[in-house]
Write a protein that holds these residues in place. Structure first.
Motif, PDB file in Angstrom:
ATOM      1  N   HIS A 185       0.826  -1.204   0.000  1.00 33.11           N
ATOM      2  CA  HIS A 185       0.000   0.000   0.000  1.00 33.11           C
ATOM      3  C   HIS A 185       0.866   1.264   0.000  1.00 33.11           C
ATOM      4  O   HIS A 185       0.609   2.206  -0.750  1.00 33.11           O
ATOM      5  N   LEU A 186       1.891   1.272   0.849  1.00 31.45           N
ATOM      6  CA  LEU A 186       2.730   2.459   0.965  1.00 31.45           C
ATOM      7  C   LEU A 186       3.493   2.732  -0.326  1.00 31.45           C
ATOM      8  O   LEU A 186       3.627   3.896  -0.741  1.00 31.45           O
ATOM      9  N   GLU A 187       3.985   1.688  -0.958  1.00 33.23           N
ATOM     10  CA  GLU A 187       4.711   1.889  -2.215  1.00 33.23           C
ATOM     11  C   GLU A 187       3.780   2.411  -3.299  1.00 33.23           C
ATOM     12  O   GLU A 187       4.178   3.212  -4.151  1.00 33.23           O
ATOM     13  N   SER A 188       2.511   2.009  -3.243  1.00 34.81           N
ATOM     14  CA  SER A 188       1.551   2.440  -4.257  1.00 34.81           C
ATOM     15  C   SER A 188       1.242   3.924  -4.163  1.00 34.81           C
ATOM     16  O   SER A 188       0.816   4.537  -5.149  1.00 34.81           O
ATOM     17  N   ILE A 189       1.429   4.533  -2.986  1.00 33.36           N
ATOM     18  CA  ILE A 189       1.184   5.973  -2.851  1.00 33.36           C
ATOM     19  C   ILE A 189       2.095   6.746  -3.800  1.00 33.36           C
ATOM     20  O   ILE A 189       1.667   7.672  -4.494  1.00 33.36           O
ATOM     21  N   SER A 190       3.363   6.362  -3.840  1.00 38.31           N
ATOM     22  CA  SER A 190       4.295   7.054  -4.740  1.00 38.31           C
ATOM     23  C   SER A 190       3.949   6.771  -6.203  1.00 38.31           C
ATOM     24  O   SER A 190       4.176   7.628  -7.072  1.00 38.31           O
ATOM     25  N   ASP A 191       3.386   5.603  -6.490  1.00 41.14           N
ATOM     26  CA  ASP A 191       2.928   5.316  -7.857  1.00 41.14           C
ATOM     27  C   ASP A 191       1.842   6.297  -8.279  1.00 41.14           C
ATOM     28  O   ASP A 191       1.835   6.788  -9.412  1.00 41.14           O
ATOM     29  N   ARG A 192       0.914   6.576  -7.352  1.00 41.88           N
ATOM     30  CA  ARG A 192      -0.175   7.507  -7.666  1.00 41.88           C
ATOM     31  C   ARG A 192       0.367   8.929  -7.836  1.00 41.88           C
ATOM     32  O   ARG A 192      -0.134   9.687  -8.658  1.00 41.88           O
ATOM     33  N   CYS A 193       1.386   9.279  -7.050  1.00 43.77           N
ATOM     34  CA  CYS A 193       2.022  10.586  -7.234  1.00 43.77           C
ATOM     35  C   CYS A 193       2.670  10.668  -8.615  1.00 43.77           C
ATOM     36  O   CYS A 193       2.620  11.716  -9.277  1.00 43.77           O
ATOM     37  N   GLN A 194       3.265   9.582  -9.038  1.00 46.22           N
ATOM     38  CA  GLN A 194       3.876   9.549 -10.370  1.00 46.22           C
ATOM     39  C   GLN A 194       2.815   9.706 -11.459  1.00 46.22           C
ATOM     40  O   GLN A 194       3.075  10.325 -12.501  1.00 46.22           O
ATOM     41  N   ASP A 195       1.626   9.171 -11.214  1.00 41.11           N
ATOM     42  CA  ASP A 195       0.534   9.356 -12.182  1.00 41.11           C
ATOM     43  C   ASP A 195       0.231  10.840 -12.368  1.00 41.11           C
ATOM     44  O   ASP A 195       0.012  11.306 -13.489  1.00 41.11           O
ATOM     45  N   VAL A 196       0.206  11.584 -11.257  1.00 39.41           N
ATOM     46  CA  VAL A 196      -0.021  13.029 -11.336  1.00 39.41           C
ATOM     47  C   VAL A 196       1.108  13.692 -12.127  1.00 39.41           C
ATOM     48  O   VAL A 196       0.866  14.539 -12.993  1.00 39.41           O
ATOM     49  N   ALA A 197       2.338  13.304 -11.825  1.00 38.75           N
ATOM     50  CA  ALA A 197       3.484  13.871 -12.535  1.00 38.75           C
ATOM     51  C   ALA A 197       3.383  13.607 -14.032  1.00 38.75           C
ATOM     52  O   ALA A 197       3.691  14.485 -14.858  1.00 38.75           O
ATOM     53  N   ASN A 198       2.946  12.417 -14.404  1.00 38.27           N
ATOM     54  CA  ASN A 198       2.817  12.083 -15.829  1.00 38.27           C
ATOM     55  C   ASN A 198       1.779  12.965 -16.517  1.00 38.27           C
ATOM     56  O   ASN A 198       1.986  13.410 -17.660  1.00 38.27           O
ATOM     57  N   VAL A 199       0.660  13.219 -15.830  1.00 33.54           N
ATOM     58  CA  VAL A 199      -0.369  14.089 -16.408  1.00 33.54           C
ATOM     59  C   VAL A 199       0.178  15.503 -16.605  1.00 33.54           C
ATOM     60  O   VAL A 199      -0.007  16.124 -17.660  1.00 33.54           O
ATOM     61  N   ILE A 200       0.868  16.008 -15.585  1.00 38.61           N
ATOM     62  CA  ILE A 200       1.382  17.379 -15.670  1.00 38.61           C
ATOM     63  C   ILE A 200       2.486  17.484 -16.716  1.00 38.61           C
ATOM     64  O   ILE A 200       2.571  18.480 -17.458  1.00 38.61           O
ATOM     65  N   GLU A 201       3.335  16.482 -16.824  1.00 34.32           N
ATOM     66  CA  GLU A 201       4.332  16.482 -17.887  1.00 34.32           C
ATOM     67  C   GLU A 201       3.654  16.574 -19.257  1.00 34.32           C
ATOM     68  O   GLU A 201       4.113  17.305 -20.152  1.00 34.32           O
ATOM     69  N   GLY A 202       2.570  15.847 -19.415  1.00 38.69           N
ATOM     70  CA  GLY A 202       1.830  15.898 -20.677  1.00 38.69           C
ATOM     71  C   GLY A 202       1.263  17.272 -20.950  1.00 38.69           C
ATOM     72  O   GLY A 202       1.319  17.766 -22.077  1.00 38.69           O
ATOM     73  N   ILE A 203       0.744  17.924 -19.902  1.00 39.95           N
ATOM     74  CA  ILE A 203       0.193  19.281 -20.055  1.00 39.95           C
ATOM     75  C   ILE A 203       1.299  20.242 -20.490  1.00 39.95           C
ATOM     76  O   ILE A 203       1.115  21.048 -21.407  1.00 39.95           O
ATOM     77  N   VAL A 204       2.449  20.138 -19.863  1.00 33.27           N
ATOM     78  CA  VAL A 204       3.567  21.033 -20.194  1.00 33.27           C
ATOM     79  C   VAL A 204       4.033  20.803 -21.623  1.00 33.27           C
ATOM     80  O   VAL A 204       4.177  21.750 -22.416  1.00 33.27           O
ATOM     81  N   LEU A 205       4.273  19.547 -21.972  1.00 26.60           N
ATOM     82  CA  LEU A 205       4.868  19.251 -23.267  1.00 26.60           C
ATOM     83  C   LEU A 205       3.893  19.510 -24.425  1.00 26.60           C
ATOM     84  O   LEU A 205       4.323  19.923 -25.518  1.00 26.60           O
ATOM     85  N   GLU A 206       2.624  19.300 -24.198  1.00 21.74           N
ATOM     86  CA  GLU A 206       1.655  19.492 -25.269  1.00 21.74           C
ATOM     87  C   GLU A 206       1.297  20.957 -25.491  1.00 21.74           C
ATOM     88  O   GLU A 206       0.819  21.328 -26.570  1.00 21.74           O
ATOM     89  N   ASN A 207       1.512  21.771 -24.478  1.00 18.17           N
ATOM     90  CA  ASN A 207       1.040  23.154 -24.572  1.00 18.17           C
ATOM     91  C   ASN A 207       2.117  24.197 -24.407  1.00 18.17           C
ATOM     92  O   ASN A 207       1.826  25.381 -24.227  1.00 18.17           O
ATOM     93  N   SER A 208       3.381  23.757 -24.435  1.00 13.08           N
ATOM     94  CA  SER A 208       4.467  24.734 -24.284  1.00 13.08           C
ATOM     95  C   SER A 208       4.850  25.306 -25.640  1.00 13.08           C
ATOM     96  O   SER A 208       4.497  24.766 -26.679  1.00 13.08           O
TER      97      SER A 208
END
Length: 215
Positions: free
Chosen positions: A192-215
């Motif tokens: 469970h604890l390791e999965s928390i960082s996985d979910r944080c990485q999911d957020v990072a992936n979305v934001i990376e996509g926002i930056v790269l697609e709209n920069s």
């Protein structure tokens, strides 16, 4: 304009993201404090309640974002990105709450250093999520976009750190002479604890996509 302001009647998605990010950090810090004070049942219960409170507040924000999506004609970023981001953020707090619940349901009596270390990594991940979300309104500024990508890379690194820590913790768990029921409990908590960082990485992936697609 891509990052133009919404009309007042349409609400402010970025402000809602910021509020949700604040609750993520609050929930993560309360969860870590619960782990650090686990032997004290009173304080453990107090911090567990704080995790639940943060999760409930964040749920209301998630519902408000989804409601605004149905009412808003022009959004500051792509509608699918808004939907994906708020749900990915909500998953973090859901998992923090689930982790606290698992420890209670399994009647885990003590937590070891491995659990605390994984909790510390999770908390740092959550704090970086809060930070990167605050940058969203200014991504049209190249230095801010670069800072956002750097923070996303930090989250990715923390996720890798959590993976390594969990593998080491699992190795110790199966090497040590631990009673089978406790082994099963701790294994579930580690996952469970390791999965928390996985979910944080999911957020990072979305934001990376926002930056790269709209920069």
């Amino acid at each position: 304009m891509f990052f133009g302001k919404l009309l007042p009647r349409e609400g402010n998605f970025f402000e809602l993201f910021n509020q949700h990010g604040t609750h993520i950090s609050e929930g993560a810090r309360a969860f870590l404090a619960m782990l650090q004070n686990y032997r004290d049942e009173t304080r453990r219960g107090q911090y567990h309640l704080e995790v639940d409170t943060a999760e409930k507040k964040a749920d209301k924000i998630t519902a408000e974002v989804n409601r605004l999506l149905h009412k808003t004609f022009i959004t500051p970023i792509d509608r699918d990105q808004i939907h994906g981001l708020i749900n990915a953020m909500d998953d973090i707090l859901d998992l923090l709450q689930d982790s606290a619940e698992v420890m209670q349901l399994y009647d885990l009596k003590i937590v070891n250093e491995d659990v605390v270390r994984l909790g510390e990594i999770s908390t740092r991940c959550c704090e970086r999520v809060q930070h990167v979300v605050t940058l969203l309104p200014k991504l049209s500024d190249p230095p801010v976009a670069e800072a956002a990508l750097k923070t996303c890379q930090e989250i990715d690194q923390l996720e890798s750190d959590a993976d390594r820590e969990m593998r080491s913790a699992m190795s110790r768990l199966f090497r040590d002479n631990i009673e089978v029921r406790e082994l099963i409990k701790l294994k579930a908590v580690y996952e469970h604890l390791e999965s928390i960082s996985d979910r944080c990485q999911d957020v990072a992936n979305v934001i990376e996509g926002i930056v790269l697609e709209n920069s």
